[in-house]
Design an enzyme around this catalytic site. Structure first.
Site, short mmCIF file in Angstrom:
data_model
loop_
_atom_site.label_atom_id
_atom_site.label_comp_id
_atom_site.label_asym_id
_atom_site.label_seq_id
_atom_site.Cartn_x
_atom_site.Cartn_y
_atom_site.Cartn_z
N PRO A 2 14.66 50.33 3.53
CA PRO A 2 16.06 50.52 3.89
C PRO A 2 16.32 51.99 4.25
O PRO A 2 15.80 52.89 3.60
CB PRO A 2 16.84 50.14 2.63
CG PRO A 2 15.91 49.31 1.84
CD PRO A 2 14.54 49.85 2.15
N LYS A 33 16.57 46.53 -3.65
CA LYS A 33 15.26 47.02 -3.17
C LYS A 33 14.78 48.14 -4.08
O LYS A 33 15.57 48.86 -4.69
CB LYS A 33 15.39 47.57 -1.74
CG LYS A 33 15.95 46.61 -0.72
CD LYS A 33 14.91 45.65 -0.22
CE LYS A 33 15.47 44.78 0.91
NZ LYS A 33 14.48 43.91 1.45
N ILE A 65 15.10 45.45 5.90
CA ILE A 65 14.41 44.19 6.13
C ILE A 65 15.04 43.22 5.15
O ILE A 65 14.81 43.29 3.94
CB ILE A 65 12.89 44.31 5.88
CG1 ILE A 65 12.26 45.29 6.88
CG2 ILE A 65 12.23 42.94 5.97
CD1 ILE A 65 10.80 45.60 6.59
#
Length: 119
Positions: A2, A33, A65
């Site tokens: 990210p 994440k 993602i």
């Protein structure tokens, strides 16, 4: 993977020295994440006008993602707008965030892509 990138007309001298290190855990938690993959960058001193004035303003992009989507982005917006307003002094009505959900094959890392890493 990210990346939260902020471009702003706020001068570098008004960006807290620890902003990016404080922002990484916020980003990681919001997206679910690991912190070690999260990147936050700020590009200050950009000549910029929002709504016809040069009061503090910004444009930001959040690339990830996965972990993005219509409902998720509402939650991400809340967290990120609050962070930028508190730390950089940019009012929430003086910034846009665009969200970019990249496929694993479009993000490189360690000489390959996340598609190869994730299998």
């Amino acid at each position: 993977m990210p990346h939260f990138r902020i471009e702003t007309n706020v001068p570098k001298s008004k960006i807290p020295n620890d902003f990016v290190t404080k922002a990484v855990p916020v980003l990681a938690k919001a997206l679910g994440k690991p912190e070690q993959y999260c990147v936050v960058s700020v590009i200050p001193d950009i000549p910029m006008s929002f709504g016809g004035t040069t009061e503090p303003c910004a444009i930001a992009n959040l690339m990830s993602i996965g972990a993005l989507g219509v409902e998720q982005n509402k939650k991400h917006s809340k967290v990120l707008f609050d962070l930028v307003e508190k730390e950089l002094g940019v009012a929430q009505d003086r910034m846009y965030i665009t969200f970019q959900d990249n496929p694993t094959g479009n993000v490189g890392f360690k000489g390959t892509t996340f598609h190869s890493i994730f299998g």
